[in-house]
Motif scaffolding. Structure first.
Motif, PDB file in Angstrom:
ATOM      1  N   TYR A 162       0.840  -1.202   0.000  1.00 19.54           N
ATOM      2  CA  TYR A 162       0.000   0.000   0.000  1.00 19.54           C
ATOM      3  C   TYR A 162       0.874   1.250   0.000  1.00 19.54           C
ATOM      4  O   TYR A 162       1.943   1.281   0.613  1.00 19.54           O
ATOM      5  N   THR A 163       0.399   2.302  -0.667  1.00 22.14           N
ATOM      6  CA  THR A 163       1.156   3.535  -0.765  1.00 22.14           C
ATOM      7  C   THR A 163       0.292   4.745  -0.423  1.00 22.14           C
ATOM      8  O   THR A 163      -0.828   4.873  -0.903  1.00 22.14           O
ATOM      9  N   SER A 164       0.846   5.631   0.388  1.00 17.21           N
ATOM     10  CA  SER A 164       0.225   6.913   0.692  1.00 17.21           C
ATOM     11  C   SER A 164       0.678   7.956  -0.308  1.00 17.21           C
ATOM     12  O   SER A 164       1.756   7.842  -0.895  1.00 17.21           O
ATOM     13  N   GLY A 165      -0.104   9.005  -0.461  1.00 18.93           N
ATOM     14  CA  GLY A 165       0.218  10.041  -1.428  1.00 18.93           C
ATOM     15  C   GLY A 165       1.404  10.901  -1.075  1.00 18.93           C
ATOM     16  O   GLY A 165       1.861  11.677  -1.897  1.00 18.93           O
ATOM     17  N   ARG A 166       1.936  10.807   0.140  1.00 15.75           N
ATOM     18  CA  ARG A 166       3.103  11.617   0.489  1.00 15.75           C
ATOM     19  C   ARG A 166       4.410  11.008  -0.020  1.00 15.75           C
ATOM     20  O   ARG A 166       5.462  11.624   0.055  1.00 15.75           O
ATOM     21  N   THR A 167       4.370   9.799  -0.509  1.00 12.06           N
ATOM     22  CA  THR A 167       5.564   9.130  -0.999  1.00 12.06           C
ATOM     23  C   THR A 167       6.123   9.872  -2.214  1.00 12.06           C
ATOM     24  O   THR A 167       5.380  10.301  -3.084  1.00 12.06           O
ATOM     25  N   SER A 168       7.440  10.019  -2.289  1.00  9.33           N
ATOM     26  CA  SER A 168       8.064  10.725  -3.407  1.00  9.33           C
ATOM     27  C   SER A 168       7.973   9.903  -4.686  1.00  9.33           C
ATOM     28  O   SER A 168       7.709   8.699  -4.664  1.00  9.33           O
ATOM     29  N   ASN A 169       8.231  10.552  -5.815  1.00  8.10           N
ATOM     30  CA  ASN A 169       8.275   9.831  -7.087  1.00  8.10           C
ATOM     31  C   ASN A 169       9.316   8.720  -7.057  1.00  8.10           C
ATOM     32  O   ASN A 169       9.071   7.608  -7.529  1.00  8.10           O
ATOM     33  N   ALA A 171      10.621   7.041  -4.457  1.00  7.45           N
ATOM     34  CA  ALA A 171      10.244   5.917  -3.603  1.00  7.45           C
ATOM     35  C   ALA A 171       9.091   5.126  -4.208  1.00  7.45           C
ATOM     36  O   ALA A 171       9.063   3.893  -4.138  1.00  7.45           O
ATOM     37  N   ALA A 172       8.129   5.828  -4.803  1.00  6.94           N
ATOM     38  CA  ALA A 172       6.994   5.145  -5.417  1.00  6.94           C
ATOM     39  C   ALA A 172       7.452   4.273  -6.584  1.00  6.94           C
ATOM     40  O   ALA A 172       6.997   3.133  -6.744  1.00  6.94           O
ATOM     41  N   PHE A 173       8.336   4.804  -7.411  1.00  8.06           N
ATOM     42  CA  PHE A 173       8.841   4.015  -8.537  1.00  8.06           C
ATOM     43  C   PHE A 173       9.556   2.764  -8.039  1.00  8.06           C
ATOM     44  O   PHE A 173       9.365   1.666  -8.577  1.00  8.06           O
ATOM     45  N   LEU A 174      10.370   2.904  -6.996  1.00 12.06           N
ATOM     46  CA  LEU A 174      11.080   1.741  -6.462  1.00 12.06           C
ATOM     47  C   LEU A 174      10.124   0.731  -5.847  1.00 12.06           C
ATOM     48  O   LEU A 174      10.311  -0.489  -6.007  1.00 12.06           O
ATOM     49  N   SER A 408       0.127  15.430  -1.255  1.00  8.40           N
ATOM     50  CA  SER A 408       0.991  16.236  -2.090  1.00  8.40           C
ATOM     51  C   SER A 408       1.626  15.490  -3.249  1.00  8.40           C
ATOM     52  O   SER A 408       2.092  16.136  -4.185  1.00  8.40           O
ATOM     53  N   ASN A 409       1.690  14.176  -3.232  1.00 10.82           N
ATOM     54  CA  ASN A 409       2.199  13.476  -4.422  1.00 10.82           C
ATOM     55  C   ASN A 409       1.323  12.294  -4.803  1.00 10.82           C
ATOM     56  O   ASN A 409       1.783  11.348  -5.436  1.00 10.82           O
ATOM     57  N   VAL A 410       0.055  12.351  -4.462  1.00  9.94           N
ATOM     58  CA  VAL A 410      -0.818  11.229  -4.804  1.00  9.94           C
ATOM     59  C   VAL A 410      -0.903  11.060  -6.321  1.00  9.94           C
ATOM     60  O   VAL A 410      -0.965   9.929  -6.831  1.00  9.94           O
ATOM     61  N   GLN A 411      -0.852  12.152  -7.065  1.00  6.97           N
ATOM     62  CA  GLN A 411      -0.896  12.050  -8.524  1.00  6.97           C
ATOM     63  C   GLN A 411       0.419  11.495  -9.060  1.00  6.97           C
ATOM     64  O   GLN A 411       0.440  10.683  -9.982  1.00  6.97           O
ATOM     65  N   GLY A 412       1.533  11.897  -8.453  1.00 11.06           N
ATOM     66  CA  GLY A 412       2.823  11.383  -8.879  1.00 11.06           C
ATOM     67  C   GLY A 412       2.977   9.899  -8.636  1.00 11.06           C
ATOM     68  O   GLY A 412       3.595   9.176  -9.436  1.00 11.06           O
ATOM     69  N   ASP A 413       2.442   9.401  -7.525  1.00 15.27           N
ATOM     70  CA  ASP A 413       2.507   7.964  -7.244  1.00 15.27           C
ATOM     71  C   ASP A 413       1.883   7.161  -8.381  1.00 15.27           C
ATOM     72  O   ASP A 413       2.437   6.145  -8.822  1.00 15.27           O
ATOM     73  N   ARG A 414       0.739   7.603  -8.856  1.00 17.75           N
ATOM     74  CA  ARG A 414       0.073   6.902  -9.942  1.00 17.75           C
ATOM     75  C   ARG A 414       0.906   7.004 -11.221  1.00 17.75           C
ATOM     76  O   ARG A 414       1.049   6.021 -11.972  1.00 17.75           O
ATOM     77  N   THR A 415       1.467   8.176 -11.480  1.00 21.34           N
ATOM     78  CA  THR A 415       2.313   8.345 -12.661  1.00 21.34           C
ATOM     79  C   THR A 415       3.504   7.386 -12.617  1.00 21.34           C
ATOM     80  O   THR A 415       3.938   6.872 -13.654  1.00 21.34           O
ATOM     81  N   VAL A 529       8.267  15.462  -6.692  1.00 18.97           N
ATOM     82  CA  VAL A 529       6.831  15.252  -6.542  1.00 18.97           C
ATOM     83  C   VAL A 529       6.126  15.846  -7.753  1.00 18.97           C
ATOM     84  O   VAL A 529       6.678  16.690  -8.467  1.00 18.97           O
ATOM     85  N   GLU A 530       4.893  15.404  -7.969  1.00 18.45           N
ATOM     86  CA  GLU A 530       4.033  15.963  -9.018  1.00 18.45           C
ATOM     87  C   GLU A 530       2.814  16.573  -8.360  1.00 18.45           C
ATOM     88  O   GLU A 530       2.130  15.908  -7.575  1.00 18.45           O
ATOM     89  N   ASP A 531       2.532  17.829  -8.649  1.00 24.38           N
ATOM     90  CA  ASP A 531       1.396  18.465  -8.007  1.00 24.38           C
ATOM     91  C   ASP A 531       0.093  18.125  -8.720  1.00 24.38           C
ATOM     92  O   ASP A 531       0.071  17.358  -9.691  1.00 24.38           O
ATOM     93  N   SER A 532      -0.990  18.714  -8.262  1.00 23.17           N
ATOM     94  CA  SER A 532      -2.322  18.388  -8.763  1.00 23.17           C
ATOM     95  C   SER A 532      -2.536  18.812 -10.208  1.00 23.17           C
ATOM     96  O   SER A 532      -3.500  18.376 -10.845  1.00 23.17           O
ATOM     97  N   MET A 533      -1.635  19.635 -10.736  1.00 22.61           N
ATOM     98  CA  MET A 533      -1.786  20.123 -12.105  1.00 22.61           C
ATOM     99  C   MET A 533      -0.646  19.689 -13.014  1.00 22.61           C
ATOM    100  O   MET A 533      -0.390  20.307 -14.049  1.00 22.61           O
TER     101      MET A 533
END
Length: 760
Positions: A162-169, A171-174, A408-415, A529-533
């Motif tokens: 499971y991943t929270s949206g605060r995770t950096s790009n 860390a999420a990629f790894l 703050s990075n929930v969109q980046g996690d998905r990316t 991180v990736e913001d909402s836009m």
């Protein structure tokens, strides 16, 4: 020096109530920010830290995902952002001695507020099977425990990541890379519980599951509709953007069951007008809609646009859209009486909204969880897209779709690939880059992950941040499911409810936060991180870490991967830990839009990701065009004597993190167990203002779900509707009451009855 955390858990069942406010921010926001910062950090540390928030050479706020403009204010943060920073940069510490003094049974009885106030966790902690206390453990032993459990599974799909949206790009990629090399797509994340409905609807209709507007678009819009969202509490910096839009001549419509202070008037604490001259009125029209009536509202507006001569942008529709004829037929069938019943609005209010829409050439619709957390949420957002397509308002400056993300990075996690249903092209790119064959079958989202734990099909739960137990629906079911796991692991900065609801064994792995310096073997690191836009930028902490025993999130994943996969891995895990630039090099070769990642993100302010619908009016859908849709109109039907409840945040809260016990704008002080009820509904149901009630939800499974001891607060809500804070009311949301298509919990439309409380 910062004050000590609260010694006891404060009583929360006797709140004080006063009339709600009609303006947000101003001097009170400054005063509260200063107070919280001083209590948690002390004056000098607070000043040094807050001046780096959201700056180009500083760190990204760990709160919401609202973007920053190119020119930054010296204090580029809001009150709630300051609270988030203060709790992360706090001088309070949770040491092994704390865990020795507080057994699991004690922690389980504490409130989320008390747990979060104790401070930063300093050591890896382990709860052995049968034990009632966490004990300190080395990092080497922690990774050995996790690796042994993972390698003993009958299938990789018995593990959940499971991943929270605060995770950096990075860390999420790894994390997704490790999970897929291990052999599973079980990557549920917080998007499953909030904006999954947005992604589902937008991917189908415009071909990309992200918003299409920039901050500059908001400043240039003629009309901004804010639906199902409370910026004053959830995204306060958005109020500055709305204020600037108003100064440029924009009109604003808010659509909400509750009047919200921030949308009434904004007292910008960074301007003289905001502090001394009464601030800026934002709303031009407030549509106080019934919960869940948004699809019906937009369908009727669309009917009237279709039937108004010259209102439809026929050139745009002809050249860039598909399915107009079927949609238009459905729109013409919209019924006034049904719409008025579904929305609770008057004909005059809807006609005024139509007039404002027709007068606008550049329209933006913003929304949040007030639209996404219903059974018909995806259909509602599709209808919003229909509304914008009719007048060519996608791919035009000052116009478009604007789902306002939370973390703050929930969109980046998905990316970065945190998704249980990855696109084949993404898996192809991973396979080409790393030389292993990732699994192709779909994994579990949040709801299905809980089912898998409950049914014994999942045995290991690993969470990168967040508070899974506090955030998820059907609390009793979720907690019972978590306790069936053989091992639960939480990568965390602070305590929360999830640390007290464990599997047979449990680990807490303390990590660096956004505010902390991150130094690895190659030197000082930064993350992105990736913001909402869709803007990607760097984040650099400036504080000495809370403990020498903390590891960064990328380091935790890299070491876990090495312990679990061993020499057979095709991935350079050790190099990734040493130098995050190596991670970004690989991201650049896997994720479209990140080409030359390291060079581009080194520029102050970062870079914007490509967006076909916005940039070129190119729609990467199955039809190659933007798709009109024509779903049947739905809205919740509520039996007589019942109310429709929405769960929401207080002002002293960010998601499941509770900063305090007040909700200043709504007039609630010193408590959270309140239910906001229209006075006429309260009197009809026999509950006086100030009475106490149990909230009991009703769903088709017949199971009684009860939240006891809530003070009834008479409040100017829409008739037939009520509101109460989560996570206290998550217990009322059935696990399988979810949005069609997205499977997002329907936390904004819970049918409840009020019963006299026996607990107060």
């Amino acid at each position: 020096m910062a004050t000590k955390p609260p010694a006891g858990d404060p009583v929360q069942d006797a709140p004080q109530v006063e009339p709600p406010k009609h303006a947000a921010a101003g001097l009170p926001a400054i005063g509260y920010t200063a107070l919280v910062a001083q209590q948690q950090m002390g004056v000098a540390r607070a000043t040094r830290t807050l001046l780096k928030v959201n700056q180009k050479d500083g760190f990204d706020c760990p709160g919401c995902a609202w973007p920053e403009g190119d020119k930054r204010h010296v204090a580029e943060f809001c009150e709630n952002g300051a609270k988030a920073v203060a709790e992360e940069a706090t001088l309070r510490r949770v040491t092994p001695d704390f865990f020795a003094a507080h057994p699991l049974s004690d922690l389980a009885g504490r409130s989320g507020y008390w747990l979060g106030q104790q401070g930063r966790i300093t050591h890896p902690m382990y709860l052995p099977e049968g034990a009632d206390r966490y004990e300190a453990v080395t990092w080497e032993r922690a990774f050995e425990i996790i690796a042994d459990e993972l390698k003993a599974l009958d299938s990789p799909d018995e593990a959940l990541f499971y991943t929270s949206g605060r995770t950096s790009n990075e860390a999420a990629f790894l994390l997704q890379l490790f999970a897929r090399e291990f052999g599973t797509n079980n990557l549920p994340d917080c998007s499953n519980m909030c904006h999954e409905s947005s992604g589902s609807a937008l991917t189908e209709t415009i071909g990309i599951g992200k918003g299409s507007v920039s901050l500059e678009d908001l400043h240039q819009a003629d009309l901004i509709i804010v639906a199902g969202q409370n910026p004053g509490t959830n995204h306060p910096r958005m109020l500055s953007a709305l204020e600037e839009a108003k100064r440029a001549g924009a009109k604003i419509i808010s659509v909400n069951p509750l009047p919200e202070a921030g949308m009434e008037r904004f007292k910008n604490p960074q301007t003289a007008k905001g502090l001394a001259l009464g601030g800026q009125k934002l709303n031009d029209l407030f549509l106080q809609i019934r919960i869940g009536g948004d699809q019906a509202l937009f369908r009727l507006l669309n009917k009237m646009i279709v039937e108004t001569e010259g209102a439809v942008d026929e050139l745009f529709v002809r050249e860039h859209t598909h399915g107009y004829a079927e949609f238009a037929e459905a729109a013409r069938a919209a019924d006034w009486d049904e719409t008025l019943a579904a929305t609770g609005l008057t004909r005059a209010e809807i006609e005024q909204a139509l007039s404002m829409a027709l007068a606008s050439r550049r329209t933006i619709v913003c929304w949040a969880m007030g639209l996404t957390q219903h059974k018909h949420a995806v259909a509602t957002i599709r209808e919003v897209v229909n509304f914008l397509l009719l007048r060519g308002n996608i791919g035009r400056t000052g116009a478009g779709v604007c789902p306002v993300r939370g973390h703050s990075n929930v969109q980046g996690d998905r990316t970065m690939g945190i998704f249980e249903r990855p696109a084949p092209a993404f898996l192809d790119a991973l396979e080409k880059e790393f030389g292993f064959a990732p699994p192709r079958h779909h994994g579990y989202d949040v709801v299905r992950a809980i089912e898998a734990l409950r049914d014994g099909r999942a045995k290991v739960f690993f969470a990168m941040g967040g508070n899974f137990v506090g955030a998820t629906p059907d609390t009793e079911v979720t907690e019972a499911a978590m306790r069936r796991a053989s091992l639960t692991v939480h990568v965390s900065t602070k305590l929360n409810r999830s640390h007290a609801v464990t599997g047979r064994r449990a680990l807490i792995l303390p990590t660096l936060g956004r505010t902390d310096k991150d130094v690895q073997k190659s030197g000082k690191q930064f993350v992105t991180v990736e913001d909402s836009m869709g803007l990607v930028h760097s984040s650099r902490g400036n504080l000495r870490p809370a403990s020498p025993h903390l590891l960064s999130e990328p380091a935790i994943v890299a070491r876990l991967a090495r312990a679990t996969l061993g020499a057979g891995s095709t991935v350079e895990w050790e190099e990734f830990e040493k130098d995050y630039a190596r991670i970004r090099d690989r991201i650049a070769r896997v994720v479209p839009g990140f080409e030359d990642f390291n060079a581009r993100v080194a520029k102050p302010g970062g870079f914007r990701l490509p967006h076909g619908p916005r940039d070129e009016r190119r729609f990467p859908t199955a039809t190659g065009k933007a798709n009109f849709t024509a779903a049947p109109v739905e809205y919740p039907k509520v039996p007589e004597g019942r109310l429709l409840l929405q769960t929401l945040r207080s002002h002293d809260q960010y998601n499941t993190t509770i900063y305090g016990l007040d909700d200043r704008y709504r007039g609630i002080k010193g408590g959270r167990r309140v239910v906001l009820v229209n006075p006429e509904d309260g009197r009809e149901l026999g509950f006086a203002d100030g009475a106490y009630a149990d909230l009991v939800s009703e769903w088709k499974d017949g199971v009684e779900r009860r939240a006891p001891g809530f003070r009834v607060v008479y409040y100017p809500t829409t008739r037939g509707c009520a509101a109460a804070y989560y996570p206290e009311t998550n217990v009322l949301v059935p696990l399988h009451s979810t949005a069609d298509t997205s499977n997002t919990p329907a936390s904004k439309s819970v049918i409840v009855r009020l019963e006299q409380s026996a607990t107060v």
